[in-house]
Design a protein around this motif. Structure first.
Motif, PDB file in Angstrom:
ATOM      1  N   LEU A 132       0.857  -1.174   0.000  1.00  0.00           N
ATOM      2  CA  LEU A 132       0.000   0.000   0.000  1.00  0.00           C
ATOM      3  C   LEU A 132       0.901   1.234   0.000  1.00  0.00           C
ATOM      4  N   PRO A 133       0.364   2.402  -0.288  1.00  0.00           N
ATOM      5  CA  PRO A 133       1.198   3.607  -0.232  1.00  0.00           C
ATOM      6  C   PRO A 133       1.901   3.789   1.114  1.00  0.00           C
ATOM      7  N   ALA A 134       1.248   3.406   2.199  1.00  0.00           N
ATOM      8  CA  ALA A 134       1.877   3.529   3.521  1.00  0.00           C
ATOM      9  C   ALA A 134       3.123   2.644   3.619  1.00  0.00           C
ATOM     10  N   GLN A 135       3.072   1.457   3.046  1.00  0.00           N
ATOM     11  CA  GLN A 135       4.242   0.580   3.081  1.00  0.00           C
ATOM     12  C   GLN A 135       5.385   1.160   2.243  1.00  0.00           C
ATOM     13  N   ASN A 136       5.053   1.766   1.119  1.00  0.00           N
ATOM     14  CA  ASN A 136       6.097   2.401   0.312  1.00  0.00           C
ATOM     15  C   ASN A 136       6.746   3.556   1.072  1.00  0.00           C
ATOM     16  N   GLU A 137       5.946   4.331   1.792  1.00  0.00           N
ATOM     17  CA  GLU A 137       6.487   5.430   2.603  1.00  0.00           C
ATOM     18  C   GLU A 137       7.389   4.896   3.717  1.00  0.00           C
ATOM     19  N   LEU A 138       6.967   3.824   4.353  1.00  0.00           N
ATOM     20  CA  LEU A 138       7.788   3.236   5.414  1.00  0.00           C
ATOM     21  C   LEU A 138       9.108   2.726   4.858  1.00  0.00           C
ATOM     22  N   LEU A 139       9.056   2.072   3.727  1.00  0.00           N
ATOM     23  CA  LEU A 139      10.273   1.555   3.119  1.00  0.00           C
ATOM     24  C   LEU A 139      11.216   2.698   2.739  1.00  0.00           C
ATOM     25  N   THR A 140      10.680   3.770   2.216  1.00  0.00           N
ATOM     26  CA  THR A 140      11.493   4.949   1.890  1.00  0.00           C
ATOM     27  C   THR A 140      12.122   5.527   3.152  1.00  0.00           C
ATOM     28  N   ALA A 141      11.338   5.620   4.222  1.00  0.00           N
ATOM     29  CA  ALA A 141      11.855   6.147   5.493  1.00  0.00           C
ATOM     30  C   ALA A 141      12.925   5.231   6.073  1.00  0.00           C
ATOM     31  N   LEU A 142      12.738   3.920   5.954  1.00  0.00           N
ATOM     32  CA  LEU A 142      13.746   2.975   6.444  1.00  0.00           C
ATOM     33  C   LEU A 142      15.049   3.121   5.663  1.00  0.00           C
ATOM     34  N   ARG A 143      14.933   3.250   4.343  1.00  0.00           N
ATOM     35  CA  ARG A 143      16.142   3.424   3.527  1.00  0.00           C
ATOM     36  C   ARG A 143      16.845   4.728   3.865  1.00  0.00           C
ATOM     37  N   LYS A 144      16.054   5.786   4.089  1.00  0.00           N
ATOM     38  CA  LYS A 144      16.628   7.092   4.434  1.00  0.00           C
ATOM     39  C   LYS A 144      17.338   7.034   5.789  1.00  0.00           C
ATOM     40  N   ALA A 145      16.762   6.309   6.744  1.00  0.00           N
ATOM     41  CA  ALA A 145      17.377   6.166   8.075  1.00  0.00           C
ATOM     42  C   ALA A 145      18.575   5.230   8.033  1.00  0.00           C
ATOM     43  N   GLY A 146      18.625   4.390   7.009  1.00  0.00           N
ATOM     44  CA  GLY A 146      19.735   3.451   6.871  1.00  0.00           C
ATOM     45  C   GLY A 146      20.903   4.092   6.149  1.00  0.00           C
ATOM     46  N   THR A 147      21.660   3.271   5.490  1.00  0.00           N
ATOM     47  CA  THR A 147      22.829   3.757   4.770  1.00  0.00           C
ATOM     48  C   THR A 147      22.461   4.351   3.428  1.00  0.00           C
ATOM     49  N   GLY A 148      21.198   4.233   3.055  1.00  0.00           N
ATOM     50  CA  GLY A 148      20.732   4.808   1.804  1.00  0.00           C
ATOM     51  C   GLY A 148      20.966   3.939   0.594  1.00  0.00           C
ATOM     52  N   LYS A 149      21.457   2.738   0.827  1.00  0.00           N
ATOM     53  CA  LYS A 149      21.712   1.872  -0.324  1.00  0.00           C
ATOM     54  C   LYS A 149      20.391   1.388  -0.905  1.00  0.00           C
ATOM     55  N   PRO A 150      20.294   1.335  -2.222  1.00  0.00           N
ATOM     56  CA  PRO A 150      19.059   0.867  -2.843  1.00  0.00           C
ATOM     57  C   PRO A 150      18.893  -0.633  -2.636  1.00  0.00           C
ATOM     58  N   ALA A 151      17.689  -1.070  -2.841  1.00  0.00           N
ATOM     59  CA  ALA A 151      17.403  -2.495  -2.705  1.00  0.00           C
ATOM     60  C   ALA A 151      18.168  -3.276  -3.762  1.00  0.00           C
ATOM     61  N   ALA A 152      18.620  -4.431  -3.373  1.00  0.00           N
ATOM     62  CA  ALA A 152      19.309  -5.312  -4.323  1.00  0.00           C
ATOM     63  C   ALA A 152      18.270  -5.890  -5.261  1.00  0.00           C
ATOM     64  N   PRO A 153      18.535  -5.866  -6.566  1.00  0.00           N
ATOM     65  CA  PRO A 153      17.554  -6.432  -7.492  1.00  0.00           C
ATOM     66  C   PRO A 153      17.437  -7.941  -7.280  1.00  0.00           C
ATOM     67  N   ARG A 154      16.227  -8.428  -7.366  1.00  0.00           N
ATOM     68  CA  ARG A 154      16.005  -9.863  -7.188  1.00  0.00           C
ATOM     69  C   ARG A 154      16.391 -10.636  -8.435  1.00  0.00           C
ATOM     70  N   PHE A 155      16.197 -10.012  -9.571  1.00  0.00           N
ATOM     71  CA  PHE A 155      16.601 -10.626 -10.827  1.00  0.00           C
ATOM     72  C   PHE A 155      16.726  -9.513 -11.853  1.00  0.00           C
ATOM     73  N   SER A 156      17.382  -9.810 -12.890  1.00  0.00           N
ATOM     74  CA  SER A 156      17.543  -8.820 -13.941  1.00  0.00           C
ATOM     75  C   SER A 156      17.358  -9.496 -15.281  1.00  0.00           C
ATOM     76  N   LEU A 157      16.687  -8.787 -16.156  1.00  0.00           N
ATOM     77  CA  LEU A 157      16.484  -9.313 -17.505  1.00  0.00           C
ATOM     78  C   LEU A 157      17.640  -8.925 -18.417  1.00  0.00           C
ATOM     79  N   LEU A 158      18.490  -8.045 -17.928  1.00  0.00           N
ATOM     80  CA  LEU A 158      19.617  -7.606 -18.714  1.00  0.00           C
ATOM     81  C   LEU A 158      20.790  -8.573 -18.547  1.00  0.00           C
ATOM     82  N   LYS A 159      21.457  -8.812 -19.651  1.00  0.00           N
ATOM     83  CA  LYS A 159      22.619  -9.701 -19.599  1.00  0.00           C
ATOM     84  C   LYS A 159      23.802  -8.947 -18.994  1.00  0.00           C
ATOM     85  N   ARG A 160      24.453  -9.571 -18.023  1.00  0.00           N
ATOM     86  CA  ARG A 160      25.616  -8.948 -17.405  1.00  0.00           C
ATOM     87  C   ARG A 160      26.857  -9.218 -18.229  1.00  0.00           C
TER      88      ARG A 160
END
Length: 161
Positions: A132-160
């Motif tokens: 829900l929008p509230a969960q997205n806000e919480l996740l943003t706040a948690l990332r801001k309070a943390g080291t600010g690193k983005p979430a690790a992608p679970r998978f990628s369609l792009l070839k490395r």
């Protein structure tokens, strides 16, 4: 302010009483109550609003006691994982998600490491399409309070390369 274990025990008791109340309302539901968007039934019971207001006061009292990061993480870990584990009536599930938004004022009390750990767990428990929008806000706040690193992608369609 009670110590964190006492607070967490009281918080768990509040959640259990609320969940039991909603399950009892569901068991005693009359035929046709709340179907097709009509009023009545467990979803319209005032117990949901009472639960949210009770938690609002609890979280404010907890924050006023100046808990340390480990104490806050213990409380937030419970509040953030409870809906994912709950298997009762859907109206209670939605309220358990909604009251997570009441914890936003506790997030700045976390250490960056604790915020990162909670953000990682939160992402694992709630897929982006289920938030829900509230969960997205919480996740943003948690990332801001943390080291600010983005979430690790679970998978990628792009070839490395």
């Amino acid at each position: 302010m009670p110590d964190q274990d006492t607070f967490l025990t009281g918080l768990r008791d509040r959640y259990r009483r609320y969940e039991e109340t909603v399950e009892e309302l569901e068991r005693n539901r009359k035929i046709g109550e709340g179907v097709f968007g009509m009023k009545g039934g467990p979803a319209d019971n005032p117990c949901h609003d009472r639960f949210a207001e009770e938690l609002r006061g609890c979280f404010a009292e907890f924050a006023a006691g100046q808990p340390d990061s480990a104490q806050v993480r213990g409380v937030l870990d419970f509040v953030y994982t409870e809906p994912a584990a709950y298997r009762g009536p859907r109206c209670a599930y939605w309220m358990l998600l909604a009251v997570q938004g009441l914890t936003k004022e506790l997030i700045p009390l976390l250490s960056p490491a604790d915020a990162d750990a909670l953000a990682e767990r939160f992402e694992a428990d709630y897929r982006p399409c289920d938030r829900l929008p509230a969960q997205n806000e919480l996740l943003t706040a948690l990332r801001k309070a943390g080291t600010g690193k983005p979430a690790a992608p679970r998978f990628s369609l792009l070839k490395r390369r």
